[in-house]
Design a protein around this motif. Structure first.
Motif, PDB file in Angstrom:
ATOM      1  N   LYS A  60       0.864  -1.204   0.121  1.00  0.00           N
ATOM      2  CA  LYS A  60       0.051   0.108  -0.009  1.00  0.00           C
ATOM      3  C   LYS A  60       1.134   1.233  -0.031  1.00  0.00           C
ATOM      4  O   LYS A  60       0.283   2.597   0.177  1.00  0.00           O
ATOM      5  CB  LYS A  60      -0.964   0.143   1.220  1.00  0.00           C
ATOM      6  CG  LYS A  60      -1.986  -0.998   1.028  1.00  0.00           C
ATOM      7  CD  LYS A  60      -2.955  -1.014   2.432  1.00  0.00           C
ATOM      8  CE  LYS A  60      -4.160  -1.966   2.172  1.00  0.00           C
ATOM      9  NZ  LYS A  60      -4.888  -1.742   3.345  1.00  0.00           N
ATOM     10  N   ARG A  62      -0.854  13.374  -8.374  1.00  0.00           N
ATOM     11  CA  ARG A  62      -0.524  12.658  -7.093  1.00  0.00           C
ATOM     12  C   ARG A  62      -0.124  11.016  -7.532  1.00  0.00           C
ATOM     13  O   ARG A  62       0.870  10.579  -6.644  1.00  0.00           O
ATOM     14  CB  ARG A  62      -1.612  12.570  -5.925  1.00  0.00           C
ATOM     15  CG  ARG A  62      -1.897  13.814  -5.256  1.00  0.00           C
ATOM     16  CD  ARG A  62      -2.841  13.674  -4.153  1.00  0.00           C
ATOM     17  NE  ARG A  62      -4.310  13.639  -4.599  1.00  0.00           N
ATOM     18  CZ  ARG A  62      -5.145  13.161  -3.997  1.00  0.00           C
ATOM     19  NH1 ARG A  62      -4.907  12.970  -2.428  1.00  0.00           N
ATOM     20  NH2 ARG A  62      -6.435  13.396  -4.525  1.00  0.00           N
ATOM     21  N   ILE A  63      -0.652  10.711  -8.267  1.00  0.00           N
ATOM     22  CA  ILE A  63      -0.118   9.220  -8.898  1.00  0.00           C
ATOM     23  C   ILE A  63       0.342   9.425 -10.215  1.00  0.00           C
ATOM     24  O   ILE A  63      -0.338  10.185 -11.089  1.00  0.00           O
ATOM     25  CB  ILE A  63      -1.226   8.393  -8.941  1.00  0.00           C
ATOM     26  CG1 ILE A  63      -1.632   7.923  -7.437  1.00  0.00           C
ATOM     27  CG2 ILE A  63      -0.994   7.052  -9.930  1.00  0.00           C
ATOM     28  CD1 ILE A  63      -2.924   7.074  -7.382  1.00  0.00           C
ATOM     29  N   CYS A 105      -7.320  10.419  -6.166  1.00  0.00           N
ATOM     30  CA  CYS A 105      -6.149  10.234  -7.011  1.00  0.00           C
ATOM     31  C   CYS A 105      -6.158   8.945  -7.397  1.00  0.00           C
ATOM     32  O   CYS A 105      -6.490   7.883  -6.777  1.00  0.00           O
ATOM     33  CB  CYS A 105      -4.839  10.335  -6.165  1.00  0.00           C
ATOM     34  SG  CYS A 105      -4.648   9.454  -4.682  1.00  0.00           S
ATOM     35  N   GLY A 110      -4.308   3.937  -6.014  1.00  0.00           N
ATOM     36  CA  GLY A 110      -4.955   4.975  -5.674  1.00  0.00           C
ATOM     37  C   GLY A 110      -6.069   4.795  -4.863  1.00  0.00           C
ATOM     38  O   GLY A 110      -6.265   3.575  -4.130  1.00  0.00           O
ATOM     39  N   ASN A 111      -6.986   5.904  -4.682  1.00  0.00           N
ATOM     40  CA  ASN A 111      -8.186   5.783  -3.907  1.00  0.00           C
ATOM     41  C   ASN A 111      -9.315   6.722  -4.341  1.00  0.00           C
ATOM     42  O   ASN A 111      -8.882   7.925  -4.743  1.00  0.00           O
ATOM     43  CB  ASN A 111      -8.060   5.795  -2.525  1.00  0.00           C
ATOM     44  CG  ASN A 111      -7.620   7.057  -2.062  1.00  0.00           C
ATOM     45  OD1 ASN A 111      -8.233   7.849  -1.850  1.00  0.00           O
ATOM     46  ND2 ASN A 111      -6.216   7.109  -1.743  1.00  0.00           N
ATOM     47  N   HIS A 141       0.869   4.217  -2.564  1.00  0.00           N
ATOM     48  CA  HIS A 141      -0.574   4.384  -2.683  1.00  0.00           C
ATOM     49  C   HIS A 141      -1.053   2.837  -3.002  1.00  0.00           C
ATOM     50  O   HIS A 141      -0.378   1.758  -3.259  1.00  0.00           O
ATOM     51  CB  HIS A 141      -0.661   4.885  -4.173  1.00  0.00           C
ATOM     52  CG  HIS A 141      -0.556   6.383  -4.048  1.00  0.00           C
ATOM     53  ND1 HIS A 141      -0.907   7.340  -3.658  1.00  0.00           N
ATOM     54  CD2 HIS A 141       0.719   6.933  -4.936  1.00  0.00           C
ATOM     55  CE1 HIS A 141      -0.488   8.422  -3.902  1.00  0.00           C
ATOM     56  NE2 HIS A 141       0.677   8.172  -4.617  1.00  0.00           N
ATOM     57  N   GLN A 142      -2.196   2.636  -2.225  1.00  0.00           N
ATOM     58  CA  GLN A 142      -2.766   1.185  -2.349  1.00  0.00           C
ATOM     59  C   GLN A 142      -2.999   0.740  -3.916  1.00  0.00           C
ATOM     60  O   GLN A 142      -3.245   1.691  -4.727  1.00  0.00           O
ATOM     61  CB  GLN A 142      -4.215   1.102  -1.509  1.00  0.00           C
ATOM     62  CG  GLN A 142      -5.121   1.791  -2.253  1.00  0.00           C
ATOM     63  CD  GLN A 142      -6.477   1.564  -1.568  1.00  0.00           C
ATOM     64  OE1 GLN A 142      -6.428   0.882  -0.700  1.00  0.00           O
ATOM     65  NE2 GLN A 142      -7.722   2.131  -2.091  1.00  0.00           N
ATOM     66  N   ARG A 143      -2.927  -0.587  -4.091  1.00  0.00           N
ATOM     67  CA  ARG A 143      -3.350  -1.018  -5.406  1.00  0.00           C
ATOM     68  C   ARG A 143      -4.377  -2.221  -5.087  1.00  0.00           C
ATOM     69  O   ARG A 143      -4.170  -3.023  -4.363  1.00  0.00           O
ATOM     70  CB  ARG A 143      -1.900  -1.703  -6.048  1.00  0.00           C
ATOM     71  CG  ARG A 143      -0.902  -0.630  -6.083  1.00  0.00           C
ATOM     72  CD  ARG A 143       0.402  -1.155  -6.499  1.00  0.00           C
ATOM     73  NE  ARG A 143       1.500  -0.426  -6.719  1.00  0.00           N
ATOM     74  CZ  ARG A 143       2.572   0.085  -5.919  1.00  0.00           C
ATOM     75  NH1 ARG A 143       2.053  -0.309  -4.777  1.00  0.00           N
ATOM     76  NH2 ARG A 143       3.438   0.979  -6.026  1.00  0.00           N
TER      77      ARG A 143
END
Length: 256
Positions: A67, A157-158, A135, A86-87, A70-72
């Protein structure tokens, strides 16, 4: 995350190729084969073994469940597969809007939104993407339709990167080091606020009426690389009316 698609599935912008690769005796590193690229990716995440899924010589998808930063998330249903990075801050409201279950995650939602656009085309694709808050970057492989769809949020952001492998396959990853080691100079950042569909090409969902312009890119060593793509504010596309059964999501906006 890593996605590799054969050139029979994806026809990338020609500007992604490094011009120097076509010069004899250029002396620059050459892109790697898909098999070597997979090994590079796996070695990069040796402490957190990536999960992967192959589709013969057509496609390969992999991601590390880490994570950070960024989380995947990954989802596969009805021969549609999505890796999401992202989220979405408005995921709860989107779930209600689409009538989905409370346990739906970002990757699951993106597949359902894609399915709705593909099968019914109630809205232009750029409108659906503009409704996503947060993001995000994602890649969808629709195995039945043999199509690829990827998009990157506008807030930067990503980051996603894409490039060309030795055999002409398209490589997409959020890991710049993996892309550089895999594609040599034939890579570039995937443009933020944009989407790519293998039947339509690269377009901006932030500015759907404007064309994209390839901008030459030179690295710190002074070498030409794959081009960046920017919205051309002075160039407009011709609008295409939605008519008949062919007016699905893929063709519901201005064309490239």
């Amino acid at each position: 995350m890593l996605a590799i698609f054969s050139k029979s599935l994806v026809d990338p912008p020609k500007e992604l190729n490094c011009p120097a690769l076509h010069s004899s005796g250029s002396g620059i590193n050459k892109p790697k084969s898909p098999e070597d690229i997979v090994n590079i990716f796996q070695q990069s995440y040796s402490q957190n073994a990536p999960l992967s899924l192959g589709f013969g010589n057509s496609a390969f998808l992999a991601y590390s469940p880490s994570k950070l930063p960024h989380q995947r998330t990954f989802c596969g249903m009805d021969n549609m597969y999505c890796i999401f990075v992202g989220n979405l801050s408005n995921l709860s409201s989107l779930i209600k809007q689409y009538g989905l279950g409370k346990s739906t995650n970002e990757a699951m939602f993106v597949i359902e939104a894609y399915r709705t656009l593909r099968d019914r085309g109630p809205y232009p694709a750029h409108q659906v993407l503009m409704d996503l808050e947060g993001c995000f970057g994602f890649v969808i492989f629709d195995k039945n339709a043999a199509t690829v769809f990827t998009a990157l949020g506008a807030d930067e952001r990503i980051q996603l990167f894409w490039g060309i492998a030795a055999d002409g396959s398209v490589v997409i990853s959020d890991n710049k080091d993996v892309i550089k080691a895999s594609c040599a100079k034939s890579f570039a950042p995937f443009p933020s606020g944009c989407m790519y569909h293998s039947e339509v090409g690269l377009t901006s969902f932030e500015h759907p009426k404007n064309k994209l312009k390839a901008m030459p890119r030179i690295d710190s060593e002074g070498a030409m690389c794959g081009a960046n793509f920017r919205v051309d504010v002075s160039s407009k596309k011709a609008s295409m009316p939605r008519v008949g059964s062919e007016a699905n999501w893929a063709f519901s906006g201005p064309q490239a």
